[in-house]
Scaffold this motif. Structure first.
Motif, PDB file in Angstrom:
ATOM      1  N   SER A 112       0.794  -1.281  -0.133  1.00 56.23           N
ATOM      2  CA  SER A 112       0.094  -0.115  -0.011  1.00 56.23           C
ATOM      3  C   SER A 112       0.780   1.168   0.154  1.00 56.23           C
ATOM      4  N   ALA A 115       2.321   1.371  -3.548  1.00 61.29           N
ATOM      5  CA  ALA A 115       1.139   2.043  -4.533  1.00 61.29           C
ATOM      6  C   ALA A 115       1.048   3.542  -4.240  1.00 61.29           C
ATOM      7  N   TYR A 116       0.899   4.002  -2.951  1.00 64.96           N
ATOM      8  CA  TYR A 116       0.554   5.319  -2.716  1.00 64.96           C
ATOM      9  C   TYR A 116       1.681   6.304  -3.441  1.00 64.96           C
ATOM     10  N   GLN A 118       3.782   5.456  -5.711  1.00 66.81           N
ATOM     11  CA  GLN A 118       3.962   5.466  -7.124  1.00 66.81           C
ATOM     12  C   GLN A 118       2.567   6.444  -7.610  1.00 66.81           C
ATOM     13  N   SER A 119       1.568   6.370  -7.160  1.00 64.26           N
ATOM     14  CA  SER A 119       0.310   7.311  -7.251  1.00 64.26           C
ATOM     15  C   SER A 119       0.667   8.764  -7.288  1.00 64.26           C
ATOM     16  N   ILE A 120       1.753   9.167  -6.393  1.00 66.00           N
ATOM     17  CA  ILE A 120       2.130  10.712  -6.551  1.00 66.00           C
ATOM     18  C   ILE A 120       3.286  10.993  -7.273  1.00 66.00           C
ATOM     19  N   GLY A 121       3.608   9.938  -8.019  1.00 69.53           N
ATOM     20  CA  GLY A 121       4.689  10.297  -9.163  1.00 69.53           C
ATOM     21  C   GLY A 121       6.010   9.583  -8.539  1.00 69.53           C
TER      22      GLY A 121
END
Length: 144
Positions: A112, A115-116, A118-121
């Motif tokens: 998690s 993933a977070y 990566q979700s913010i770049g």
């Protein structure tokens, strides 16, 4: 599980678990003068000790391992003064509120977080050996 160390464990944690309602605010809140100084002092008599000292009270590898694992959350050498405090707090809180276990196991915490990130770049790269910081690209933050 703790067998012959059950009495030692209960003697250490029992008073903190019993006093949890009056200790929780002081233990989990901002540093201040304790609202219940006597309860806090009873907690402090063990919490002030280095975790490496308190572990000697346990005889079994199970109890020593449990203690070391909890005290290690202090993120400091277990020989430091007061390194027992976080272990006592975590164990007492677990007895009062339950042992938190993420669905699917603890690996899901790392997944998690990744993933977070990566979700913010963020970019996660594995399988690389870094010999020098100069080999890395210019970035605001680099975690190794």
């Amino acid at each position: 599980m703790l067998g012959e160390d059950e009495r030692t464990y209960t003697k250490l944690l029992g008073p903190v678990v019993e006093a949890w309602p009056e200790l929780a605010g002081d233990l989990l809140g901002p540093l201040s003068y304790p609202s219940k100084p006597l309860s806090f002092a009873r907690f402090g008599q063990h919490a002030i000790l280095p975790a490496s000292s308190l572990v000697t009270r346990f005889k079994t590898s199970h109890a020593r391992g449990l203690w070391a694992g909890m005290a290690a959350h202090s993120i400091q050498p277990l020989t430091n003064i007061a390194s027992s405090a976080i272990g006592i707090v975590l164990l007492a809180a677990a007895h009062v509120k339950g042992w938190p276990i993420p669905k699917g196991g603890s690996r899901h915490i790392a997944h998690s977080l990744g993933a977070y990130f990566q979700s913010i770049g963020g970019v996660i790269q594995t399988g690389s050996f870094v010999k020098s910081i100069k080999e890395l690209p210019n970035a605001k933050g680099i975690f190794l």
